[in-house]
Design a protein around this motif. Structure first.
Motif, PDB file in Angstrom:
ATOM      1  N   PRO A 202       0.799  -1.227   0.000  1.00 37.00           N
ATOM      2  CA  PRO A 202       0.000   0.000   0.000  1.00 37.00           C
ATOM      3  C   PRO A 202       0.831   1.277   0.000  1.00 37.00           C
ATOM      4  CG  PRO A 202      -0.046  -1.040   2.160  1.00 37.00           C
ATOM      5  CD  PRO A 202       0.606  -2.014   1.228  1.00 37.00           C
ATOM      6  N   VAL A 203       2.129   1.188   0.282  1.00 36.85           N
ATOM      7  CA  VAL A 203       2.978   2.383   0.243  1.00 36.85           C
ATOM      8  C   VAL A 203       4.120   2.200  -0.762  1.00 36.85           C
ATOM      9  CG1 VAL A 203       2.440   3.055   2.611  1.00 36.85           C
ATOM     10  CG2 VAL A 203       4.360   1.505   2.182  1.00 36.85           C
ATOM     11  N   GLY A 204       3.986   1.200  -1.638  1.00 37.09           N
ATOM     12  CA  GLY A 204       5.034   0.906  -2.604  1.00 37.09           C
ATOM     13  C   GLY A 204       4.720   1.431  -3.991  1.00 37.09           C
ATOM     14  N   ARG A 205       5.538   1.000  -4.930  1.00 32.97           N
ATOM     15  CA  ARG A 205       5.434   1.451  -6.324  1.00 32.97           C
ATOM     16  C   ARG A 205       4.091   1.121  -6.946  1.00 32.97           C
ATOM     17  NH1 ARG A 205       9.002  -1.228 -11.213  1.00 32.97           N
ATOM     18  NH2 ARG A 205       8.042  -0.074 -12.959  1.00 32.97           N
ATOM     19  N   PHE A 206       3.542  -0.049  -6.607  1.00 35.48           N
ATOM     20  CA  PHE A 206       2.284  -0.503  -7.220  1.00 35.48           C
ATOM     21  C   PHE A 206       1.120  -0.460  -6.228  1.00 35.48           C
ATOM     22  CE2 PHE A 206       5.569  -2.954  -9.671  1.00 35.48           C
ATOM     23  CZ  PHE A 206       5.426  -2.246 -10.865  1.00 35.48           C
ATOM     24  N   ASP A 288      -2.488  -3.697 -14.400  1.00 35.68           N
ATOM     25  CA  ASP A 288      -2.608  -2.248 -14.560  1.00 35.68           C
ATOM     26  C   ASP A 288      -1.862  -1.595 -13.410  1.00 35.68           C
ATOM     27  OD1 ASP A 288      -3.303   0.409 -14.801  1.00 35.68           O
ATOM     28  OD2 ASP A 288      -5.370  -0.008 -15.383  1.00 35.68           O
ATOM     29  N   ALA A 289      -0.765  -0.911 -13.716  1.00 37.05           N
ATOM     30  CA  ALA A 289       0.113  -0.369 -12.683  1.00 37.05           C
ATOM     31  C   ALA A 289      -0.546   0.653 -11.775  1.00 37.05           C
ATOM     32  CB  ALA A 289       1.358   0.237 -13.324  1.00 37.05           C
ATOM     33  N   ASP A 290      -1.511   1.431 -12.320  1.00 36.99           N
ATOM     34  CA  ASP A 290      -2.161   2.430 -11.459  1.00 36.99           C
ATOM     35  C   ASP A 290      -3.661   2.208 -11.329  1.00 36.99           C
ATOM     36  OD1 ASP A 290      -2.998   3.210 -13.955  1.00 36.99           O
ATOM     37  OD2 ASP A 290      -2.357   5.296 -13.780  1.00 36.99           O
ATOM     38  N   GLY A 291      -4.106   1.009 -11.611  1.00 34.23           N
ATOM     39  CA  GLY A 291      -5.502   0.654 -11.396  1.00 34.23           C
ATOM     40  C   GLY A 291      -6.471   1.560 -12.126  1.00 34.23           C
ATOM     41  N   ALA A 292      -7.253   2.296 -11.377  1.00 33.44           N
ATOM     42  CA  ALA A 292      -8.253   3.187 -11.973  1.00 33.44           C
ATOM     43  C   ALA A 292      -7.650   4.465 -12.531  1.00 33.44           C
ATOM     44  CB  ALA A 292      -9.326   3.525 -10.939  1.00 33.44           C
ATOM     45  N   ILE A 339       0.368 -12.564  -5.470  1.00 27.74           N
ATOM     46  CA  ILE A 339       1.031 -11.656  -6.408  1.00 27.74           C
ATOM     47  C   ILE A 339       1.240 -10.307  -5.744  1.00 27.74           C
ATOM     48  CG2 ILE A 339       0.743 -10.404  -8.583  1.00 27.74           C
ATOM     49  CD1 ILE A 339      -0.763 -12.907  -9.601  1.00 27.74           C
ATOM     50  N   LYS A 340       2.526  -9.857  -5.742  1.00 30.72           N
ATOM     51  CA  LYS A 340       2.871  -8.593  -5.081  1.00 30.72           C
ATOM     52  C   LYS A 340       3.518  -7.580  -6.012  1.00 30.72           C
ATOM     53  CE  LYS A 340       3.474 -10.441  -0.415  1.00 30.72           C
ATOM     54  NZ  LYS A 340       4.394 -10.520   0.748  1.00 30.72           N
ATOM     55  N   GLY A 341       3.718  -7.959  -7.256  1.00 28.50           N
ATOM     56  CA  GLY A 341       4.380  -7.051  -8.192  1.00 28.50           C
ATOM     57  C   GLY A 341       4.043  -7.367  -9.627  1.00 28.50           C
ATOM     58  N   GLU A 342       4.697  -6.663 -10.548  1.00 25.41           N
ATOM     59  CA  GLU A 342       4.436  -6.828 -11.976  1.00 25.41           C
ATOM     60  C   GLU A 342       5.093  -8.092 -12.495  1.00 25.41           C
ATOM     61  OE1 GLU A 342       5.089  -4.442 -16.226  1.00 25.41           O
ATOM     62  OE2 GLU A 342       5.633  -3.489 -14.319  1.00 25.41           O
TER      63      GLU A 342
END
Length: 376
Positions: A202-206, A288-292, A339-342
């Motif tokens: 929640p405070v990371g890149r994704f 989707d890296a930034d969701g909405a 899943i925690k990343g791309e």
């Protein structure tokens, strides 16, 4: 997280009784090629049901639809003593009933017996010796035939799994009853995934990222195997495009991004000990890296899981030698993933294990292994 219960199948067991038929007056003049020994085969199994979509199979994984019994002598080259394929009425009521089927054999010492269940029709026809028998390949595509009686389909079924059992050093003596117990063991492994969920920092890149599962499939699955459990032809699951097998590919429809996918998906595959091309389960989806948000565009991403390989962020439970990245016969591999990343841009690229947290449980059938993987 609760993982689906492991449903155990009861392995079929073949009990062989070898009873020689002969009178006292001609016992000493039996010719070497006379089929005067009676082989009595008793099958013990369980009833079967067809595969139900979205659930893991149970007793149907031990169903016998076709049975080949082959006996080889200890003579040079191990020639065939007797060989017969049983189908239909010979075995249809055998499961759980103790029904017996018989065949005639030549008396002799040091005999070898092989029992194969659910191989393709007529696979061993014309075999003359043990080497020829072992050269025959059983095909993974047979698992797509319902009870072994229909044409191949695009879906694997639990009720037609190839099995094998053998016994050596058996003596067939005229007038003497000999018993040998042969336990049939599945030649396939079952790879299943029971949970896929996301846990972006929640405070990371994704922190705003989303991921939706679109498909699950196997890569580098061994498509054939012989009686020594060896094979070399690897195939890949796909949507039917050139070189892919639909039966190793499951489309996931209606999955909502970032919600846990708990419907079990599973595939059958033959053993694979290759270190350069290990069997993998692939999670394919839309990332989707930034969701909405409006900055990034949703893209296809892959999360390859090398089955049974010990690595960072991966938990594997099971017996000795269960973390080398190999697939063993008659073994269930139960996976869960976080899943925690791309993911990777394709299924040929391995990703940082920190991106995927994986749990694998390997179970028997003979062995149980668990593997958990987390992709950061």
């Amino acid at each position: 997280m609760k993982i689906s219960n492991y449903l155990w199948a009861v392995l079929a067991t073949a009990t062989l009784s070898l009873t020689a038929c002969g009178s006292d007056e001609n016992e000493n003049v039996i010719q070497s090629k006379e089929k005067t020994a009676k082989l009595e085969l008793t099958l013990v199994g369980t009833p079967a049901d067809s595969r139900a979509t979205g659930t893991l199979p149970t007793t149907d994984e031990s169903q016998i639809n076709r049975l080949t019994v082959a006996v080889f002598t200890e003579a040079s080259g191990n020639p065939v003593n007797a060989l017969r394929e049983f189908t239909g009425e010979d075995i249809e009521a055998a499961s759980g009933t103790g029904k017996k089927i018989t065949m005639l054999c030549e008396p002799g010492n040091g005999q070898m017996i092989y029992v194969v269940a659910n191989a393709s029709t007529g696979l061993f026809a014309g075999v003359t010796n043990l080497a020829g028998f072992k050269a025959k390949l059983m095909l993974l595509s047979e698992t797509t035939k319902a009870a072994g009686a229909d044409d191949a389909t695009d879906i694997q079924k639990a009720n037609n799994l190839p099995m094998l059992g053998s016994a050596t050093g058996k003596n067939f003596t005229a007038g003497t009853k000999t018993e040998a117990n042969i336990a049939l063991s599945r030649l396939v492994a079952r790879v299943s995934i029971s949970s896929i969920k996301t846990a972006f920092d929640p405070v990371g890149r994704f922190k705003d990222a989303t991921f939706k599962v679109d498909a699950i499939y196997l890569k580098n699955a061994n498509s054939s195997v012989n009686a020594d459990k060896a094979g070399s032809v690897l195939v890949h699951g796909g949507d039917g495009s050139t070189g892919t097998k639909k039966y190793l590919y499951a489309t996931v429809s209606g999955h909502t991004a970032n919600t846990e996918l708990t419907t079990p998906y599973y595939f059958y595959t033959f053993p694979n000990a290759s270190t350069s091309e290990p069997t993998k389960l692939i999670i394919k989806g839309t990332f989707d890296a930034d969701g909405a948000g409006v900055v990034s565009t949703p893209i296809a991403r892959y999360y390859p899981i090398t089955i049974n390989k010990k690595q960072a962020n991966t938990t594997i439970t099971g017996g000795a030698g269960t973390d080398k990245g190999s697939i063993a016969a008659n073994t269930r591999y139960v996976l869960t993933a976080v899943i925690k990343g791309e993911g990777a841009p394709d299924d040929n690229t391995d990703i940082d294990p920190a991106t995927l947290q994986l749990t694998i449980t390997v179970a028997d059938w003979v062995l149980t292994i668990s593997q958990n993987v987390t992709f950061e």
